[in-house]
Design a protein around this motif. Structure first.
Motif, PDB file in Angstrom:
ATOM      1  N   LEU A 128       0.814  -1.210   0.000  1.00 36.02           N
ATOM      2  CA  LEU A 128       0.000   0.000   0.000  1.00 36.02           C
ATOM      3  C   LEU A 128       0.850   1.264   0.000  1.00 36.02           C
TER       4      LEU A 128
ATOM      5  N   THR B  87     -11.421   2.722  -4.296  1.00 39.21           N
ATOM      6  CA  THR B  87     -11.155   2.277  -2.933  1.00 39.21           C
ATOM      7  C   THR B  87     -12.128   2.976  -1.981  1.00 39.21           C
TER       8      THR B  87
ATOM      9  N   PRO C  33      -7.557   1.243   5.010  1.00 38.35           N
ATOM     10  CA  PRO C  33      -7.583   0.256   6.088  1.00 38.35           C
ATOM     11  C   PRO C  33      -8.179   0.860   7.356  1.00 38.35           C
TER      12      PRO C  33
ATOM     13  N   PHE D  22      -8.841  -4.568   2.845  1.00 36.25           N
ATOM     14  CA  PHE D  22      -7.376  -4.440   2.916  1.00 36.25           C
ATOM     15  C   PHE D  22      -6.743  -5.547   3.779  1.00 36.25           C
TER      16      PHE D  22
END
Length: 446
Positions: A55, A95, A99, A414
């Motif tokens: 990431l 997205t 996270p 994630f």
């Protein structure tokens, strides 16, 4: 990076093409709202998986210096939505806020953001054999080019953000977005659905926020982009972390946004027990909501046999199938069903007493909305994905591939899980092992 620009005519053909025969058959069926009977012959024809992409490397390639430590998290969350990109096997995805998880401290759940510098992105992918390949990524930024981040906006309204171990409070960010839906307009710009406001976000082809449309009375200040209070004030009663999730673009360019869950109107208990959610139609030309619809979930045990918590019901995707017709995805984290609806004028409740806070009982409190005079959207079941072998859980995006095939994408969060065990003693992710996949499902011809 410059996004691929698809012409106006190509986009309209993609949206308005003939619907699958199973969909048309469902829409043509007469009668009241009913669960219907799905065909048992729907089946998976392809599954492709996104490989591991750190990431930090992904984010810093788009906006250098945004992520100093990704804590071992790979790119995920692109399963928040999926939209055809105009070429075979290619799709736009988005997205979510990045996270995040929940950790209990002294018996109270805290929302954690282990990579607070993460910036939501629009990601173009290609399904190639058994692999999902990232072709392009566009960071979502403010008017001045800064990352919007995925952090909550307002204290007292949104969950308070904390570090990965729930020990350190983080700052709120009025620019933050929890992007959950994406469509691409004929001019190359994007529209995104956001859970925080809830809001509808107009984004340029390069990812800069042009305008964020929010409910009247939200009073969101301090943003580095224009905010317009153009949505009904009743949406201020959205359940925490359950704003807009599904987003569809109709052939004429109008947008349909779906609230993920029933509103908490007049209180939390009403929203938790309700099976009535709301869809809104928005005109980009008029920059206004032009219609609102009441959508009735099936009982939770019908959508997900064995589940008895009504609050687990969600709408995560709405898909245009031509004209004023949509597919609506009802789901829990384990199961999903696609229902066909038609947006008729007779079903419009915009500006009615159901938009007023003082109405008692509220729309959400009605056990039988249709019996109380509410023009609930008629629906017919197209496919029960929970009965199709090979379909993963937590499907959040649905797109049309061809005449009778759908592409489904799951949100793998994630690789995050809730609880203190989500990270090891070194602060590195203990990955859930759940991957982001694109699954093709062929519908039966009826």
């Amino acid at each position: 990076m410059s996004p691929h620009v698809t012409g106006r005519r190509r986009i309209h053909r993609c949206v308005a093409a003939a619907a699958p025969l199973a969909v048309l058959a469902a829409l043509a069926a007469a009668g009241p709202v009913a669960a219907g009977t799905p065909s048992p012959t729907a089946h998976v024809t392809r599954t492709a998986t996104l490989g591991d992409i750190p990431l930090g490397a992904f984010s810093n390639a788009l906006l250098p210096g945004t992520v100093d430590d990704d804590r071992g998290v790979d790119l995920g969350g692109i399963g928040s939505d999926i939209y055809p990109a105009g070429r075979k096997g290619e799709f736009w995805t988005v997205t979510d806020r990045g996270p995040n998880g929940q950790v209990k401290v002294a018996g109270v759940k805290r929302r954690t953001f282990p990579v607070p510098g993460f910036d939501p992105a629009i990601v173009r992918i290609r399904v190639s054999g058994k692999a999902v390949k990232v072709l392009q990524a566009i960071p979502v930024t403010t008017s001045s080019g800064k990352p919007v981040t995925g952090l909550p906006n307002q204290a007292g309204r949104d969950e308070a953000p904390y570090s990965y171990d729930a020990g350190t409070p983080l700052s709120y960010d009025p620019d933050g977005l929890d992007t959950e839906g994406v469509v691409r307009a004929a001019d190359g710009a994007f529209w995104l659905a956001d859970e925080y406001g809830p809001s509808l976000v107009h984004v340029s082809a390069r990812g800069r926020v042009l305008t964020r449309y929010v409910p009247a009375g939200l009073h969101l200040t301090g943003t580095d982009y224009p905010v317009v209070e153009a949505l009904p004030a009743v949406l201020l009663h959205r359940k925490t972390n359950r704003g807009f999730e599904g987003l569809a673009q109709l052939p004429g360019g109008d947008l349909v946004m779906a609230m993920q869950s029933p509103l908490s109107l007049p209180d939390t208990a009403a929203g938790e027990g309700s099976r009535t959610a709301r869809l809104l139609r928005f005109s980009p030309k008029r920059k206004a909501v032009t219609a609102e619809y009441a959508y009735r979930f099936d009982p939770v045990g019908v959508v997900d046999p064995g589940e008895d918590d009504t609050s687990e019901l969600k709408i995560s995707s709405v898909v245009s199938v031509g004209g004023d017709r949509l597919l609506v995805e009802e789901r829990t984290d384990r199961a999903a069903r696609l229902q066909a609806v038609r947006l008729g004028r007779a079903s419009d409740i915009l500006g009615s007493r159901w938009d007023e806070d003082a109405t008692t009982p509220s729309l959400e409190q009605l056990d039988d909305p249709a019996g109380s005079g509410v023009p609930v959207l008629p629906k017919r079941l197209v496919v029960d994905l929970g009965k199709v072998a090979g379909v993963p859980g937590k499907i959040e995006g649905v797109a049309r591939v061809d005449h009778d095939t759908l592409a489904l994408v799951n949100d793998n969060d994630f690789g995050m899980t809730d609880g203190a065990g989500a990270f090891d003693a070194r602060g590195r992710l203990v990955d859930s092992g759940i991957e982001t996949t694109v699954t093709y499902v062929r519908l039966p011809r009826e």
